[in-house]
Design a protein around this motif. Structure first.
Motif, PDB file in Angstrom:
ATOM      1  N   GLY A 291       0.759   8.116   9.367  1.00 17.37           N
ATOM      2  CA  GLY A 291       1.429   8.275  10.679  1.00 17.37           C
ATOM      3  C   GLY A 291       0.706   7.248  11.716  1.00 17.37           C
ATOM      4  O   GLY A 291       1.836   6.740  12.564  1.00 17.37           O
ATOM      5  N   ALA A 292      -0.174   7.091  11.808  1.00 16.96           N
ATOM      6  CA  ALA A 292      -0.870   6.040  12.918  1.00 16.96           C
ATOM      7  C   ALA A 292      -0.111   4.743  12.527  1.00 16.96           C
ATOM      8  O   ALA A 292       0.265   4.012  13.649  1.00 16.96           O
ATOM      9  CB  ALA A 292      -2.213   5.993  12.901  1.00 16.96           C
ATOM     10  N   ALA A 293      -0.232   4.225  11.276  1.00 20.50           N
ATOM     11  CA  ALA A 293       0.417   2.815  10.980  1.00 20.50           C
ATOM     12  C   ALA A 293       1.770   2.856  11.256  1.00 20.50           C
ATOM     13  O   ALA A 293       2.189   2.026  11.867  1.00 20.50           O
ATOM     14  CB  ALA A 293      -0.002   2.591   9.766  1.00 20.50           C
ATOM     15  N   SER A 294       2.452   4.007  10.732  1.00 21.18           N
ATOM     16  CA  SER A 294       3.976   3.884  11.049  1.00 21.18           C
ATOM     17  C   SER A 294       4.478   4.070  12.723  1.00 21.18           C
ATOM     18  O   SER A 294       5.494   3.311  12.864  1.00 21.18           O
ATOM     19  CB  SER A 294       4.524   5.275  10.250  1.00 21.18           C
TER      20      SER A 294
ATOM     21  N   VAL B 174      -2.333  -0.176   3.793  1.00 22.30           N
ATOM     22  CA  VAL B 174      -1.403   0.251   4.705  1.00 22.30           C
ATOM     23  C   VAL B 174      -2.050  -0.024   6.054  1.00 22.30           C
ATOM     24  O   VAL B 174      -1.272  -0.703   6.827  1.00 22.30           O
ATOM     25  CB  VAL B 174      -0.936   1.628   4.827  1.00 22.30           C
ATOM     26  N   MET B 175      -3.257   0.348   6.418  1.00 21.78           N
ATOM     27  CA  MET B 175      -3.810   0.143   7.707  1.00 21.78           C
ATOM     28  C   MET B 175      -4.027  -1.309   7.850  1.00 21.78           C
ATOM     29  O   MET B 175      -3.959  -1.739   9.172  1.00 21.78           O
ATOM     30  CB  MET B 175      -5.015   0.967   7.899  1.00 21.78           C
ATOM     31  N   LEU B 176      -4.487  -1.927   6.904  1.00 19.51           N
ATOM     32  CA  LEU B 176      -4.739  -3.259   6.957  1.00 19.51           C
ATOM     33  C   LEU B 176      -3.570  -4.267   7.404  1.00 19.51           C
ATOM     34  O   LEU B 176      -3.511  -4.999   8.296  1.00 19.51           O
ATOM     35  CB  LEU B 176      -5.404  -3.837   5.952  1.00 19.51           C
ATOM     36  N   GLY B 177      -2.573  -3.763   6.613  1.00 21.58           N
ATOM     37  CA  GLY B 177      -1.164  -4.489   6.834  1.00 21.58           C
ATOM     38  C   GLY B 177      -0.542  -4.215   8.415  1.00 21.58           C
ATOM     39  O   GLY B 177       0.124  -4.960   8.924  1.00 21.58           O
ATOM     40  N   ALA B 178      -0.763  -2.977   8.920  1.00 19.47           N
ATOM     41  CA  ALA B 178      -0.242  -2.542  10.216  1.00 19.47           C
ATOM     42  C   ALA B 178      -1.254  -3.313  11.248  1.00 19.47           C
ATOM     43  O   ALA B 178      -0.365  -3.958  12.086  1.00 19.47           O
ATOM     44  CB  ALA B 178      -0.380  -1.122  10.160  1.00 19.47           C
ATOM     45  N   GLY B 179      -2.402  -3.659  11.038  1.00 22.18           N
ATOM     46  CA  GLY B 179      -3.247  -4.234  11.879  1.00 22.18           C
ATOM     47  C   GLY B 179      -2.869  -5.848  12.048  1.00 22.18           C
ATOM     48  O   GLY B 179      -2.575  -6.321  12.890  1.00 22.18           O
ATOM     49  N   LEU B 180      -2.395  -6.402  10.960  1.00 24.22           N
ATOM     50  CA  LEU B 180      -2.011  -7.969  10.797  1.00 24.22           C
ATOM     51  C   LEU B 180      -0.697  -7.926  11.544  1.00 24.22           C
ATOM     52  O   LEU B 180      -0.261  -8.907  12.155  1.00 24.22           O
ATOM     53  CB  LEU B 180      -2.037  -8.226   9.430  1.00 24.22           C
ATOM     54  N   LEU B 181       0.255  -6.854  11.338  1.00 23.76           N
ATOM     55  CA  LEU B 181       1.531  -6.693  11.798  1.00 23.76           C
ATOM     56  C   LEU B 181       1.261  -6.688  13.370  1.00 23.76           C
ATOM     57  O   LEU B 181       2.112  -7.442  14.251  1.00 23.76           O
ATOM     58  CB  LEU B 181       2.441  -5.682  11.513  1.00 23.76           C
ATOM     59  N   TRP B 182       0.454  -6.050  14.025  1.00 25.51           N
ATOM     60  CA  TRP B 182       0.267  -6.074  15.416  1.00 25.51           C
ATOM     61  C   TRP B 182      -0.061  -7.128  15.981  1.00 25.51           C
ATOM     62  O   TRP B 182       0.439  -7.883  17.045  1.00 25.51           O
ATOM     63  CB  TRP B 182      -0.779  -4.766  15.601  1.00 25.51           C
TER      64      TRP B 182
ATOM     65  N   GLY C  90       1.091  -1.269  -0.077  1.00 28.42           N
ATOM     66  CA  GLY C  90      -0.152   0.263  -0.166  1.00 28.42           C
ATOM     67  C   GLY C  90       1.009   1.214  -0.087  1.00 28.42           C
ATOM     68  O   GLY C  90       0.396   2.164  -0.397  1.00 28.42           O
ATOM     69  N   MET C  91       2.012   1.096   0.427  1.00 25.13           N
ATOM     70  CA  MET C  91       2.819   2.560   0.691  1.00 25.13           C
ATOM     71  C   MET C  91       3.211   2.764  -0.605  1.00 25.13           C
ATOM     72  O   MET C  91       4.081   3.910  -0.926  1.00 25.13           O
ATOM     73  CB  MET C  91       3.944   2.180   1.798  1.00 25.13           C
ATOM     74  N   VAL C  92       3.547   1.854  -1.650  1.00 26.31           N
ATOM     75  CA  VAL C  92       4.319   2.029  -3.019  1.00 26.31           C
ATOM     76  C   VAL C  92       3.366   2.636  -3.877  1.00 26.31           C
ATOM     77  O   VAL C  92       2.215   2.906  -3.685  1.00 26.31           O
ATOM     78  CB  VAL C  92       5.101   0.986  -3.687  1.00 26.31           C
ATOM     79  N   ARG C  93       3.772   3.120  -5.118  1.00 29.13           N
ATOM     80  CA  ARG C  93       2.941   3.738  -6.113  1.00 29.13           C
ATOM     81  C   ARG C  93       2.418   2.513  -6.696  1.00 29.13           C
ATOM     82  O   ARG C  93       2.692   1.461  -6.592  1.00 29.13           O
ATOM     83  CB  ARG C  93       3.754   4.570  -7.220  1.00 29.13           C
ATOM     84  N   SER C  94       1.114   2.604  -7.486  1.00 25.55           N
ATOM     85  CA  SER C  94       0.148   1.724  -8.010  1.00 25.55           C
ATOM     86  C   SER C  94       0.935   0.717  -8.957  1.00 25.55           C
ATOM     87  O   SER C  94       0.860  -0.538  -9.163  1.00 25.55           O
ATOM     88  CB  SER C  94      -0.900   1.987  -8.641  1.00 25.55           C
TER      89      SER C  94
END
Length: 447
Positions: A280-283, A221-229, A41-45
């Protein structure tokens, strides 16, 4: 501290400990697709699939190499000076097929080997974020293979392999006395320093510092951050290697540090930029988790909050260093994982309390400067080794086969050129039923 327990008496395989380690291993495995979504999600499409493929490619090749020789290099009997294990002692892991206990653990050792291998997977995959948008997939696979054996396995031996009985382990944990419960040095500092070296070898992306390179999908990005947590609880609490009070203390620290890291980053954004962002929240979440990884067994709940918040603030400022210093760390692996790992590793020497599972007092709890000095030496040694050796591997791979894709392909989109695919079908659907098959596939670059 991830390690085999010291053998004082013959132990029997415990179903509870085994079940917890099985669950924790699965949670750490989940971190790989979580990281793929986070990075994707953080890179360009035009680079999504390549970014995700570097994570899944790392998972595939590291799992095999770890089984063949990596585990033995990391956890075999030391072959001298605490630097690396015997590469043949557990080669192929056939020696661990016996379902019985060897008398030193309450879980099957082959399960411990897989758990540790997944640590290597996520560490290698983290490095790829620094070279997003511009790396050949084939060259990346060669790099991460060599990196697993020459960088990660030796460092894991230094940090995780505790001496017990006749077994001699690594120098940082046994001789120096480094405290690293779940990988602030072996995982976080290691990946961050390796990422910095590789980013310097490949150079900047086309348009770096001149064109906007914003995340293309913050939902991913937010979904990935949640799975990482979610997976991080297996990463940290699983490192207790038992379903006991230590795991519960570490679980609480992991939860609190992630939350505090999020708040720390958002406060910086609000006062610096005028608004708090989802990125910022995810990071900040990841920064807090990075910092608590080495210290989760050493701090109180309040200490975990302080550690997470400090990392969130420090990393929020550190990600801007790449523009000041001119290196192109695409997805801020250096700013989050290297800096956050340093905060957590050094923080043990400040915030550790003997009431926590590792039983060490830091400076603020009356422990003096001794442990802080050991943390500084350990973190510095891993940083220098990972940076130098990773840079050498990257340089050799670049000279042998070319690590970076052609400039025109970088501009047009790495997904279509390298993988002959695109993440999103954005073409008009009108007349799709009458359209014939694609007879001429796009020209692909040698991966």
């Amino acid at each position: 501290m991830v390690s085999l327990p010291v053998a004082t008496a013959a132990l029997v395989i415990d179903s509870g400990d085994t079940a917890w380690l099985l669950t924790s291993s699965a949670l750490v495995l989940l971190m790989a697709p979580g990281l793929a979504l986070f990075y994707g999600g953080m890179v360009r499409s035009k680079s999504v699939l390549n970014m995700m493929m570097m994570t899944f490619g790392s998972l595939a090749v590291i799992a095999v190499l770890w089984t063949v020789v990596g585990y033995s290099l990391a956890f075999g009997d030391d072959v001298g000076l605490g630097l690396v294990g015997d590469p043949m002692q557990y080669a192929g892991l056939g020696q661990l097929l016996d379902p019985g206990s060897d008398g030193s653990s309450t879980y099957p050792l082959i399960l411990f080997a897989m758990f540790q291998g997944l640590f290597c997977v996520i560490t290698g995959a983290l490095v790829s974020g620094a070279i997003a948008d511009r790396a050949r997939f084939g060259a990346w696979m060669v790099f991460v293979s060599a990196w697993t054996l020459l960088v990660y396995a030796p460092v894991a031996h230094w940090v995780f392999d505790v001496s017990s009985g006749d077994h001699v382990g690594g120098w940082l944990v046994n001789r120096l006395g480094l405290v690293d419960f779940a990988g602030g040095t072996a995982v976080e500092i290691n990946s961050g320093a390796s990422a910095l070296a590789l980013a310097l070898v490949l150079g900047r992306r086309v348009g770096f510092g001149k064109e906007p390179m914003r995340p293309h999908n913050l939902t991913l990005v937010m979904l990935g951050a949640g799975l990482l947590w979610f997976g991080w609880f297996g990463f940290n609490a699983g490192s207790a290697l038992a379903a006991d009070h230590r795991a519960a203390v570490v679980f609480a620290a992991t939860l609190l540090a992630g939350a505090a890291g999020t708040l720390g980053w958002l406060v910086v954004e609000r006062f610096r930029d005028g608004h708090a962002t989802s990125l910022g929240a995810a990071s900040g979440l990841v920064a807090g988790l990075v910092a608590i990884t080495p210290s989760c067994g050493s701090v109180s709940p309040v200490g975990a909050i302080v550690m997470g918040a400090a990392a969130g603030v420090a990393c929020a400022y550190a990600v801007g260093l790449k523009y000041r210093l001119g290196y192109d760390d695409s997805l801020d692996v250096v700013g989050v994982h290297l800096v956050g790992g340093l905060v957590g590793t050094f923080g043990v020497g400040l915030l550790a309390t003997a009431a926590a599972p590792t039983g060490v007092d830091g400076l603020f709890h009356g422990g003096g400067l001794g442990q802080l000095g050991r943390q500084l030496v350990g973190g510095g040694a891993v940083l220098v080794y990972a940076f130098v050796v990773s840079g050498m591997i990257g340089w050799v791979v670049d000279k042998m086969m070319g690590f970076r894709i052609d400039e025109e392909h970088e501009v047009s989109g790495i997904d279509l050129v390298v993988h002959a695919e695109t993440a999103y079908d954005l073409h008009a659907t009108a007349g799709a039923r009458s359209a014939g098959p694609l007879l001429t596939p796009p020209r692909r670059e040698d991966s």
